[in-house]
Scaffold this active site. Structure first.
Site, PDB file in Angstrom:
ATOM      1  N   LYS A  14      -0.902   9.779   0.702  1.00  0.00           N
ATOM      2  CA  LYS A  14       0.315   9.934   0.323  1.00  0.00           C
ATOM      3  C   LYS A  14       0.937  11.258  -0.511  1.00  0.00           C
ATOM      4  O   LYS A  14       0.651  12.103  -0.002  1.00  0.00           O
ATOM      5  CB  LYS A  14       0.744   8.640  -0.767  1.00  0.00           C
ATOM      6  CG  LYS A  14       0.922   7.345   0.199  1.00  0.00           C
ATOM      7  CD  LYS A  14       2.017   6.544  -0.383  1.00  0.00           C
ATOM      8  CE  LYS A  14       2.219   5.178   0.694  1.00  0.00           C
ATOM      9  NZ  LYS A  14       3.025   5.098   1.611  1.00  0.00           N
TER      10      LYS A  14
ATOM     11  N   PHE B 218      -1.820  -4.457   1.509  1.00  0.00           N
ATOM     12  CA  PHE B 218      -1.549  -3.476   2.710  1.00  0.00           C
ATOM     13  C   PHE B 218      -2.567  -2.266   2.556  1.00  0.00           C
ATOM     14  O   PHE B 218      -2.367  -1.564   1.607  1.00  0.00           O
ATOM     15  CB  PHE B 218      -0.198  -2.842   2.738  1.00  0.00           C
ATOM     16  CG  PHE B 218       0.164  -2.109   3.804  1.00  0.00           C
ATOM     17  CD1 PHE B 218       0.570  -2.580   4.965  1.00  0.00           C
ATOM     18  CD2 PHE B 218      -0.026  -0.670   3.808  1.00  0.00           C
ATOM     19  CE1 PHE B 218       0.808  -1.964   6.334  1.00  0.00           C
ATOM     20  CE2 PHE B 218       0.241  -0.095   5.005  1.00  0.00           C
ATOM     21  CZ  PHE B 218       0.699  -0.641   6.319  1.00  0.00           C
TER      22      PHE B 218
ATOM     23  N   ASP C 254      -7.788   0.637  -3.510  1.00  0.00           N
ATOM     24  CA  ASP C 254      -6.868   1.535  -2.687  1.00  0.00           C
ATOM     25  C   ASP C 254      -5.952   1.854  -3.639  1.00  0.00           C
ATOM     26  O   ASP C 254      -4.731   1.262  -3.886  1.00  0.00           O
ATOM     27  CB  ASP C 254      -6.271   0.581  -1.537  1.00  0.00           C
ATOM     28  CG  ASP C 254      -5.213   1.428  -0.656  1.00  0.00           C
ATOM     29  OD1 ASP C 254      -4.760   2.222  -1.028  1.00  0.00           O
ATOM     30  OD2 ASP C 254      -5.151   0.612   0.357  1.00  0.00           O
TER      31      ASP C 254
HETATM   32  C1  LIG Z   1      -1.904   0.838  -0.515  1.00  0.00           C
HETATM   33  C2  LIG Z   1      -1.649   1.476   0.693  1.00  0.00           C
HETATM   34  N1  LIG Z   1      -2.934   1.739   1.466  1.00  0.00           N
HETATM   35  C3  LIG Z   1      -2.854   2.393   2.708  1.00  0.00           C
HETATM   36  C4  LIG Z   1      -1.683   2.742   3.273  1.00  0.00           C
HETATM   37  C5  LIG Z   1      -1.645   3.495   4.729  1.00  0.00           C
HETATM   38  O1  LIG Z   1      -1.524   4.792   4.360  1.00  0.00           O
HETATM   39  P1  LIG Z   1      -0.962   5.692   5.733  1.00  0.00           P
HETATM   40  O2  LIG Z   1       0.368   5.272   6.192  1.00  0.00           O
HETATM   41  O3  LIG Z   1      -1.154   7.283   5.120  1.00  0.00           O
HETATM   42  O4  LIG Z   1      -1.995   5.370   6.889  1.00  0.00           O
HETATM   43  C6  LIG Z   1      -0.392   2.714   2.704  1.00  0.00           C
HETATM   44  C7  LIG Z   1       0.724   3.075   3.183  1.00  0.00           C
HETATM   45  O5  LIG Z   1       1.634   2.716   2.756  1.00  0.00           O
HETATM   46  C8  LIG Z   1      -0.609   2.010   1.423  1.00  0.00           C
HETATM   47  O6  LIG Z   1       0.668   1.795   0.495  1.00  0.00           O
END
Ligand SMILES: Cc1ncc(COP(=O)(O)O)c(C=O)c1O
Length: 423
Positions: free
Chosen positions: A279, A165, A250
């Protein structure tokens, strides 16, 4: 009318300022709020039936003054607990001085946070965004530009992992190899290839010189807390080096202490070229960051990428406060010991046949249930004023604040034991 609040589960916890007041008591009508959301807010979320009016430490409070033990931390945002005094102080002080200038000018909090991130991770330079998706969007653009600089337009492919994700914008949704999330929005962006997580052979088969980046989460969070093996990460590092592709981690969910190290990559020997964060970085204010190692720090040049709000002084000041807390002597050791304690407690449930085992790292843990009823367990937990989260009907994920106490872990595990026995 304002009622006195009688129950203070967080009294005596690490926050020195227990809250006795609740200004919203008697003022907030939950039914009214639900009705207004139904009428005025797009229905993109399935919300739990509760409205919160304040948070403190590991607890959230509804308008009646009821305390809820939070084992989700706003999806790994409130890593220091709700309204941590150092974060609140930093936000208050900065908001009283300067809130926004735009990125045509310099600010002290932006400099301080970039320096802290760089010096405590990859070295190199930082781009500030406002969210995880935006940070990943920037990393994708950086990778494409890097590929083009090396070998022209042909070197543009990006590999990501099935079940991963990376966000909901079009590029990050394309990177998110989850067909159900992508289907309504096709066509997606060209140039993305997906391989199964922890499958060395599939990765090797997908890799060639047309790849400009491999983007992975060290622990897949939204996908159900699946840890990438050190062996797979090693192969990923070797293949990306061989094909001059960037290895992007990520760390939006794993970063900033969640797994028991400041960044999850620090558990092993594989160092990414680029890391994305968001986050909990801003202590619950919206901010994202891309950290690029020195070799890639100047790939993006003036005019190539931008964000009006990115790196504003208030979220950056909050970020400095967050990192200062995380870097304090002994903090991360405590996260590790709390994580181990919780893992042992959850393992006891598996040993009793109530779950299928425990996985995860630090305080990013999950259990699979023997049959698919995780949503029901989460709803039942809420009725008992415990906030849990399920990533699917099979999997319950735990993301408690990093300051969680053993007695709180025991309370949640006891709830699970009773609830799972009853089902
Ligand atoms: C690993 C990861 N990358 C990216 C995101 C996307 O972040 P945002 O919701 O701040 O756009 C999330 C959100 O849960 C995530 O867990």
């Amino acid at each position: 009318m304002k009622k006195a609040q009688s129950f203070h589960p967080d009294k005596g916890s690490i926050f020195s300022r227990p809250r006795d007041d609740n200004a919203a008591i008697g003022r907030v009508d939950m039914t009214d709020i639900f009705q207004q959301y139904g009428q005025y807010v797009m229905p993109t979320y399935s919300r739990q039936p509760v409205a919160f009016v304040r948070g403190h430490g590991c607890y959230l409070y509804d308008a009646q003054g009821n305390a809820y033990l939070d084992f989700t931390s706003g999806l790994s945002i409130n890593n220091l607990g709700h309204c941590h005094p150092a974060v609140v102080k930093a936000i208050r002080e900065q908001a009283g001085e300067l809130i926004h200038t735009c990125n045509l000018y310099y600010t002290e909090p932006g400099a301080a946070l970039a320096r802290l991130l760089s010096e405590n991770s990859l070295g190199g330079k930082v781009f500030f965004a406002n969210s995880g998706a935006e940070a990943n969007e920037c990393a994708i653009k950086l990778a494409r530009k890097h590929g083009r600089d090396l070998a022209g337009e042909g070197k543009h492919r990006i590999i990501t992992l099935e079940g991963g994700f990376h966000g909901r914008t079009m590029a990050t949704l394309t990177a998110t190899a989850q067909p159900a999330k992508q289907a309504p929005f096709k066509p997606l962006l060209p140039g993305f290839t997906y391989v199964p997580a922890n499958d060395d052979a599939a990765l090797a088969a997908a890799m060639n010189d047309s790849v400009c980046a491999l983007m992975v989460e060290p622990v897949q969070g939204e996908g159900g807390v699946h840890v990438l093996t050190p062996e797979f990460l090693q192969v990923a590092r070797e293949l990306t080096e061989k094909h001059e592709a960037l290895l992007i981690f990520d760390e939006v969910q794993t970063g900033l202490g969640r797994t028991g190290k400041l960044f999850a990559y620090q558990h092993g020997h594989v160092i990414p070229d680029v890391m994305t964060l968001a986050k909990s970085l801003g202590g619950a204010l919206p901010i994202g960051a891309v950290v690029a190692a020195p070799a890639y720090a100047d790939v993006l040049t003036p005019g190539m990428h931008a964000s009006t709000f990115g790196g504003g002084p208030v979220p950056c000041a909050a970020g400095v406060a967050v990192l200062t807390e995380l870097l304090a002597a002994g903090f991360m050791e405590k996260v590790c010991s709390r994580g181990e304690y919780m893992r042992r407690q959850l393992q006891a449930l598996a040993d009793a046949g109530l779950t299928e085992g425990v996985r995860g790292m630090g305080l990013m843990l999950a259990v699979d249930l023997p049959r698919p009823h995780a949503g029901e367990i989460v709803a039942r937990a809420l009725k008992q004023r415990i906030i849990l989260n399920n990533t699917s009907e099979q999997t319950i994920r735990f993301l408690p604040p990093l300051i969680v106490e053993e007695r709180m872990i025991e309370q949640v595990v006891e709830f699970l034991r009773t609830a799972l026995k009853a089902h």
